[in-house]
Design an enzyme around this catalytic site. Structure first.
Site, PDB file in Angstrom:
ATOM      1  N   ASP A 113       1.029  -1.149  -0.125  1.00 48.05           N
ATOM      2  CA  ASP A 113       0.200   0.113  -0.182  1.00 48.05           C
ATOM      3  C   ASP A 113       0.631   1.087  -0.364  1.00 48.05           C
ATOM      4  O   ASP A 113       2.269   0.944   0.911  1.00 48.05           O
ATOM      5  CB  ASP A 113      -0.399  -0.277   1.354  1.00 48.05           C
ATOM      6  CG  ASP A 113      -2.442  -1.244   0.934  1.00 48.05           C
ATOM      7  OD1 ASP A 113      -2.636  -1.748   0.207  1.00 48.05           O
ATOM      8  OD2 ASP A 113      -2.540  -1.770   2.036  1.00 48.05           O
TER       9      ASP A 113
HETATM   10  N1  URA Z   1      -0.891  -6.197   3.679  1.00 46.30           N
HETATM   11  C1  URA Z   1      -1.355  -4.949   3.708  1.00 46.30           C
HETATM   12  O1  URA Z   1      -3.032  -4.365   4.302  1.00 46.30           O
HETATM   13  N2  URA Z   1      -1.017  -3.707   3.051  1.00 46.30           N
HETATM   14  C2  URA Z   1       0.169  -3.974   2.509  1.00 46.30           C
HETATM   15  O2  URA Z   1       0.940  -3.155   1.990  1.00 46.30           O
HETATM   16  C3  URA Z   1       0.869  -4.755   2.352  1.00 46.30           C
HETATM   17  C4  URA Z   1       0.421  -6.896   3.095  1.00 46.30           C
END
Ligand code: URA
Length: 235
Positions: free
Chosen positions: A103
């Site tokens: 993310d």
């Molecule tokens: N899980 C998440 O919620 N976000 C990420 O960036 C990676 C794994």
């Protein structure tokens, strides 16, 4: 392989553009300037340089990046700069892509490659490559939450509960979670399913490959053969 072809393969532009770089004496092969675009250069252990910057010949380019917060992994970033902006142009021109996604606000180890097969192997859930995350939680962790994560939680749109391979409280609000899938917002959604909330997320490792302690946010490094072996280590 012809020198101009080597340059083109490594992202230095069109064949014509590479020819011109070579003719301008901006390219060295194993330390010596070569101005012949058609020189037949052995590729084994080859190091060439362009404008004084060294490049080792590689069939595929695979790097690790310490992803900082505020960068998007998508091909066409919309609201923030893209992670590929942190790489030099020739690497981007080779067509490298992130292996899986983090993310925008997640930090830590991100692998980037132009090796489609490696990308497929590491992102496919079937290979069960473990990914280790450190999540800072809003509320203190308790054993019930850890048990839920280990036993499996049902996420919206998923047919079956998903369980963490490992879940450990390493601080009152710090969770180390190991997952083998790579589902959308998986850590955040799993933690939310236990009644808690992720406030910050960092990826420490993929397979047996840990983010090096001396790789600062925004920095990248080549992945060498020994790293690749660690990478494909599965649970
Ligand atoms: N899980 C998440 O919620 N976000 C990420 O960036 C990676 C794994």
């Amino acid at each position: 392989m012809q020198l101009e072809r080597i340059l083109q393969k490594h992202g230095f532009g069109t064949r014509k553009g590479c020819r011109s770089l070579i003719r301008q004496e901006r390219v060295a092969v194993n330390g010596a300037i070569c101005d012949d675009p058609f020189a037949d250069v052995p590729t084994a252990d080859l190091v060439f340089s362009v404008d004084g910057v060294d490049w080792a010949y590689c069939e595929f380019a695979t790097v690790m990046l310490h992803k900082p917060a505020g960068y998007e992994c998508s091909r066409k970033p919309q609201h923030h700069p893209g992670v590929l902006d942190l790489l030099p142009l020739p690497l981007r021109e080779r067509g490298v892509q992130p292996i899986g996604r983090l993310d925008e606000d997640t930090t830590g180890l991100l692998l980037i490659t132009d090796d489609g097969q490696l990308n497929h192997v590491l992102s496919s859930g079937k290979r069960k490559v473990p990914k280790v995350y450190l999540a800072t939680t809003k509320h203190p962790l308790d054993q019930a939450q850890l048990d839920q994560l280990l036993g499996g939680v049902l996420l919206h749109d998923e047919p079956e509960p998903i369980a963490a391979v490992a879940a450990e409280a390493v601080g009152p609000n710090l969770l180390r979670l190991t997952l083998t899938e790579g589902k959308y917002h998986q850590v955040k959604r799993m933690v939310a399913a236990t009644g808690n909330r992720v406030e910050a997320l960092h990826r420490e490792a993929v397979g047996g490959l840990a983010l090096p302690a001396d790789l600062q946010p925004g920095e990248w490094r080549w992945i060498v053969a020994v790293d690749l072996e660690k990478l494909v280590k599965t649970v």
